[in-house]
Design a protein around this motif. Structure first.
Motif, PDB file in Angstrom:
ATOM      1  N   ASP A  24      -7.291   6.923 -15.891  1.00 41.19           N
ATOM      2  CA  ASP A  24      -8.519   6.127 -15.895  1.00 41.19           C
ATOM      3  C   ASP A  24      -8.242   4.631 -16.050  1.00 41.19           C
ATOM      4  O   ASP A  24      -9.045   3.800 -15.645  1.00 41.19           O
ATOM      5  CB  ASP A  24      -9.460   6.590 -17.011  1.00 41.19           C
ATOM      6  CG  ASP A  24     -10.040   7.971 -16.738  1.00 41.19           C
ATOM      7  OD1 ASP A  24     -10.023   8.413 -15.568  1.00 41.19           O
ATOM      8  OD2 ASP A  24     -10.507   8.616 -17.707  1.00 41.19           O
ATOM      9  N   GLN A  25      -7.101   4.290 -16.647  1.00 41.74           N
ATOM     10  CA  GLN A  25      -6.766   2.888 -16.905  1.00 41.74           C
ATOM     11  C   GLN A  25      -6.062   2.211 -15.725  1.00 41.74           C
ATOM     12  O   GLN A  25      -5.859   1.010 -15.730  1.00 41.74           O
ATOM     13  CB  GLN A  25      -5.867   2.784 -18.142  1.00 41.74           C
ATOM     14  CG  GLN A  25      -6.532   3.232 -19.418  1.00 41.74           C
ATOM     15  CD  GLN A  25      -5.556   3.324 -20.581  1.00 41.74           C
ATOM     16  OE1 GLN A  25      -4.356   3.231 -20.408  1.00 41.74           O
ATOM     17  NE2 GLN A  25      -6.100   3.518 -21.778  1.00 41.74           N
ATOM     18  N   ILE A  26      -5.697   2.971 -14.720  1.00 44.70           N
ATOM     19  CA  ILE A  26      -4.926   2.414 -13.601  1.00 44.70           C
ATOM     20  C   ILE A  26      -5.826   1.559 -12.700  1.00 44.70           C
ATOM     21  O   ILE A  26      -6.960   1.945 -12.387  1.00 44.70           O
ATOM     22  CB  ILE A  26      -4.249   3.552 -12.801  1.00 44.70           C
ATOM     23  CG1 ILE A  26      -3.097   4.097 -13.645  1.00 44.70           C
ATOM     24  CG2 ILE A  26      -3.769   3.074 -11.447  1.00 44.70           C
ATOM     25  CD1 ILE A  26      -2.262   5.136 -12.987  1.00 44.70           C
ATOM     26  N   ASP A  27      -5.272   0.426 -12.285  1.00 46.68           N
ATOM     27  CA  ASP A  27      -5.966  -0.496 -11.383  1.00 46.68           C
ATOM     28  C   ASP A  27      -5.962   0.097  -9.977  1.00 46.68           C
ATOM     29  O   ASP A  27      -4.918   0.236  -9.351  1.00 46.68           O
ATOM     30  CB  ASP A  27      -5.259  -1.853 -11.406  1.00 46.68           C
ATOM     31  CG  ASP A  27      -5.910  -2.862 -10.485  1.00 46.68           C
ATOM     32  OD1 ASP A  27      -7.073  -2.638 -10.075  1.00 46.68           O
ATOM     33  OD2 ASP A  27      -5.255  -3.891 -10.175  1.00 46.68           O
ATOM     34  N   ARG A  28      -7.112   0.440  -9.466  1.00 46.86           N
ATOM     35  CA  ARG A  28      -7.229   1.106  -8.171  1.00 46.86           C
ATOM     36  C   ARG A  28      -6.980   0.152  -6.990  1.00 46.86           C
ATOM     37  O   ARG A  28      -6.841   0.593  -5.853  1.00 46.86           O
ATOM     38  CB  ARG A  28      -8.613   1.742  -8.022  1.00 46.86           C
ATOM     39  CG  ARG A  28      -9.001   2.634  -9.198  1.00 46.86           C
ATOM     40  CD  ARG A  28      -8.666   4.069  -8.915  1.00 46.86           C
ATOM     41  NE  ARG A  28      -9.301   4.963  -9.868  1.00 46.86           N
ATOM     42  CZ  ARG A  28      -8.629   5.741 -10.692  1.00 46.86           C
ATOM     43  NH1 ARG A  28      -7.333   5.719 -10.714  1.00 46.86           N
ATOM     44  NH2 ARG A  28      -9.247   6.542 -11.520  1.00 46.86           N
ATOM     45  N   ASP A  29      -6.962  -1.149  -7.251  1.00 46.45           N
ATOM     46  CA  ASP A  29      -6.735  -2.126  -6.181  1.00 46.45           C
ATOM     47  C   ASP A  29      -5.255  -2.417  -5.966  1.00 46.45           C
ATOM     48  O   ASP A  29      -4.886  -3.004  -4.951  1.00 46.45           O
ATOM     49  CB  ASP A  29      -7.469  -3.437  -6.498  1.00 46.45           C
ATOM     50  CG  ASP A  29      -8.976  -3.235  -6.546  1.00 46.45           C
ATOM     51  OD1 ASP A  29      -9.478  -2.381  -5.777  1.00 46.45           O
ATOM     52  OD2 ASP A  29      -9.654  -3.922  -7.343  1.00 46.45           O
ATOM     53  N   ASN A  30      -4.417  -2.009  -6.896  1.00 50.06           N
ATOM     54  CA  ASN A  30      -2.984  -2.280  -6.827  1.00 50.06           C
ATOM     55  C   ASN A  30      -2.278  -1.106  -6.137  1.00 50.06           C
ATOM     56  O   ASN A  30      -2.315   0.020  -6.626  1.00 50.06           O
ATOM     57  CB  ASN A  30      -2.442  -2.482  -8.240  1.00 50.06           C
ATOM     58  CG  ASN A  30      -0.977  -2.847  -8.283  1.00 50.06           C
ATOM     59  OD1 ASN A  30      -0.262  -2.700  -7.310  1.00 50.06           O
ATOM     60  ND2 ASN A  30      -0.547  -3.327  -9.443  1.00 50.06           N
ATOM     61  N   PRO A  31      -1.614  -1.333  -4.991  1.00 48.74           N
ATOM     62  CA  PRO A  31      -0.960  -0.231  -4.264  1.00 48.74           C
ATOM     63  C   PRO A  31       0.171   0.425  -5.058  1.00 48.74           C
ATOM     64  O   PRO A  31       0.395   1.626  -4.944  1.00 48.74           O
ATOM     65  CB  PRO A  31      -0.436  -0.869  -2.984  1.00 48.74           C
ATOM     66  CG  PRO A  31      -0.708  -2.327  -3.067  1.00 48.74           C
ATOM     67  CD  PRO A  31      -1.517  -2.593  -4.277  1.00 48.74           C
ATOM     68  N   ILE A  32       0.889  -0.347  -5.863  1.00 49.79           N
ATOM     69  CA  ILE A  32       1.972   0.219  -6.681  1.00 49.79           C
ATOM     70  C   ILE A  32       1.376   1.122  -7.763  1.00 49.79           C
ATOM     71  O   ILE A  32       1.877   2.223  -8.030  1.00 49.79           O
ATOM     72  CB  ILE A  32       2.844  -0.896  -7.295  1.00 49.79           C
ATOM     73  CG1 ILE A  32       3.531  -1.671  -6.174  1.00 49.79           C
ATOM     74  CG2 ILE A  32       3.864  -0.317  -8.259  1.00 49.79           C
ATOM     75  CD1 ILE A  32       4.253  -2.911  -6.637  1.00 49.79           C
ATOM     76  N   ALA A  33       0.297   0.672  -8.363  1.00 52.34           N
ATOM     77  CA  ALA A  33      -0.373   1.468  -9.392  1.00 52.34           C
ATOM     78  C   ALA A  33      -0.959   2.743  -8.790  1.00 52.34           C
ATOM     79  O   ALA A  33      -0.992   3.789  -9.449  1.00 52.34           O
ATOM     80  CB  ALA A  33      -1.463   0.649 -10.075  1.00 52.34           C
ATOM     81  N   MET A  34      -1.397   2.677  -7.531  1.00 49.49           N
ATOM     82  CA  MET A  34      -1.942   3.868  -6.875  1.00 49.49           C
ATOM     83  C   MET A  34      -0.855   4.924  -6.664  1.00 49.49           C
ATOM     84  O   MET A  34      -1.136   6.118  -6.715  1.00 49.49           O
ATOM     85  CB  MET A  34      -2.600   3.498  -5.534  1.00 49.49           C
ATOM     86  CG  MET A  34      -3.911   2.738  -5.699  1.00 49.49           C
ATOM     87  SD  MET A  34      -5.134   3.600  -6.714  1.00 49.49           S
ATOM     88  CE  MET A  34      -5.542   4.953  -5.642  1.00 49.49           C
ATOM     89  N   GLU A  35       0.382   4.488  -6.456  1.00 52.64           N
ATOM     90  CA  GLU A  35       1.498   5.430  -6.354  1.00 52.64           C
ATOM     91  C   GLU A  35       1.714   6.121  -7.704  1.00 52.64           C
ATOM     92  O   GLU A  35       1.964   7.325  -7.769  1.00 52.64           O
ATOM     93  CB  GLU A  35       2.772   4.698  -5.909  1.00 52.64           C
ATOM     94  CG  GLU A  35       3.894   5.598  -5.520  1.00 52.64           C
ATOM     95  CD  GLU A  35       3.592   6.457  -4.295  1.00 52.64           C
ATOM     96  OE1 GLU A  35       4.123   7.578  -4.245  1.00 52.64           O
ATOM     97  OE2 GLU A  35       2.826   6.030  -3.406  1.00 52.64           O
ATOM     98  N   ASP A  36       1.598   5.342  -8.779  1.00 55.35           N
ATOM     99  CA  ASP A  36       1.696   5.919 -10.122  1.00 55.35           C
ATOM    100  C   ASP A  36       0.573   6.934 -10.351  1.00 55.35           C
ATOM    101  O   ASP A  36       0.785   7.982 -10.960  1.00 55.35           O
ATOM    102  CB  ASP A  36       1.625   4.829 -11.192  1.00 55.35           C
ATOM    103  CG  ASP A  36       2.871   3.960 -11.240  1.00 55.35           C
ATOM    104  OD1 ASP A  36       3.911   4.393 -10.708  1.00 55.35           O
ATOM    105  OD2 ASP A  36       2.796   2.861 -11.834  1.00 55.35           O
TER     106      ASP A  36
END
Length: 168
Positions: A24-36
């Motif tokens: 829930d805390q992951i930034d959905r706009d960041n492509p690297i974070a989306m991989e996480d």
């Protein structure tokens, strides 16, 4: 107090909740974070699969194999180390009752079935009250719940026991 299976289920439940909070805390706009997020979602799915397997005793999505509900908890109750041995108490009281106290294998299986039919909260409250002799207030303090929750859990456990006795 808890069986190894109950402890493992609790650890997996807590771990899955932590992973969900992290997702829930992951930034959905960041492509690297989306991989996480993909990896975290994969871990959540794996933990959910494992939890379902542990709680039901059968592989999720299949209809063959172990066909018992709560098979792991049931097996751990067959050891019955959680009920205190009263034989020593009887001996200490001037041998009032000299007959040997034991449970047959059939009685252990029946008791294991009854304990496995309880929810975790019912099992905790019932054993602390009936086997350990704790008051509802002490149980509530130890488990961090209200006294009425303890009373309700014990009453539900007693109803399950009575329905098992009446069914026999």
């Amino acid at each position: 107090m808890l069986s190894w299976a109950d402890e493992l289920i609790q650890e997996y439940t807590d771990g899955r909740q932590d992973l969900k909070k992290r997702a829930d805390q992951i930034d959905r706009d960041n492509p690297i974070a989306m991989e996480d997020l993909k990896h975290i979602n994969s871990m959540i799915e794996s933990m959910s699969f494992s939890l379902e397997w542990m709680t039901t005793g059968r592989q999720p999505g299949t209809y063959r194999g172990v066909d018992e509900k709560a098979v792991y908890q049931r097996r751990s109750y067959e050891n019955i180390d959680l009920i205190p041995d009263i034989e020593m108490q009887l001996r200490e009281e001037n041998d009032i009752n000299k007959k040997h106290l034991f449970m047959t294998k059939e009685e252990k299986i029946i008791l294991a079935d009854i304990l496995a039919s309880f929810s975790l909260r019912e099992r905790q409250c019932y054993i602390l009250h009936m086997a350990q002799g704790m008051s509802w207030s002490k149980i509530a303090d130890e488990l961090g719940v209200s006294k009425s929750m303890v009373q309700q859990s014990i009453n539900r456990a007693r109803k399950k026991i009575n329905s098992r006795i009446n069914a026999s």
